[in-house]
Design a protein around this motif. Structure first.
Motif, PDB file in Angstrom:
ATOM      1  N   LEU A  29       0.837  -1.211   0.000  1.00 13.32           N
ATOM      2  CA  LEU A  29       0.000   0.000   0.000  1.00 13.32           C
ATOM      3  C   LEU A  29       0.873   1.264   0.000  1.00 13.32           C
ATOM      4  O   LEU A  29       0.744   2.123   0.871  1.00 13.32           O
ATOM      5  N   LYS A  32       0.052   5.283   1.000  1.00 17.96           N
ATOM      6  CA  LYS A  32      -1.215   5.425   1.721  1.00 17.96           C
ATOM      7  C   LYS A  32      -0.909   5.901   3.139  1.00 17.96           C
ATOM      8  O   LYS A  32       0.153   5.632   3.695  1.00 17.96           O
ATOM      9  N   ALA A 117      -5.214   4.089   4.033  1.00 15.36           N
ATOM     10  CA  ALA A 117      -5.316   2.659   3.739  1.00 15.36           C
ATOM     11  C   ALA A 117      -6.745   2.229   4.081  1.00 15.36           C
ATOM     12  O   ALA A 117      -7.318   2.691   5.073  1.00 15.36           O
TER      13      ALA A 117
END
Length: 134
Positions: A29, A32, A117
């Protein structure tokens, strides 16, 4: 088979602002925003995990104040996380980022502006709702 990973996260509140950490390009991710924390190790309580992870990742000591409802989130077919949030306060130390790209202290009304996220979004929403009722 889906593996459940228990992960803690800290809602670090200081002077009406929340600590927000941006994931680095090298992490899952990438870029994020998240509430910092990490995976619970064997024979470790959620609170112990959070204090250890915050010290390892950010070089600061926190005090765990209150727990909030977990969020279960599945990022892919084989991995599901239980994100376990705690309201914390900053105790001492100088922030040194060891994993994250950057951080900020964000006013509560501006938290939604960040690209969070997915697993953190319900945590933020629950916290804001709880805080507004205080």
């Amino acid at each position: 088979m889906v593996k459940l990973i228990k992960v803690t996260c800290a809602i670090i509140l200081d002077s009406g602002k929340v600590f927000c950490a941006q994931r680095s390009e090298k992490m899952d991710l990438p870029l994020k925003w998240e509430l910092p924390g990490g995976k619970i190790e064997e024979k470790e309580s959620a609170e112990e995990c959070l204090k250890r992870e915050i010290m390892e990742e950010l070089n600061i000591e926190i005090e765990v104040m209150e727990s909030f409802e977990s969020n279960f989130h599945q990022y892919d077919p084989t991995k599901k996380i239980e994100l376990i949030p705690f309201l914390c306060c900053f105790k001492k130390g100088n922030i040194i980022l060891k994993e994250h790209k950057t951080f900020c202290w964000r006013e509560l009304e501006n938290l939604a502006e960040l690209d969070w996220a997915e697993a953190d979004i319900p945590i933020i929403q629950n916290f804001l709702q709880w805080y507004s009722q205080k």
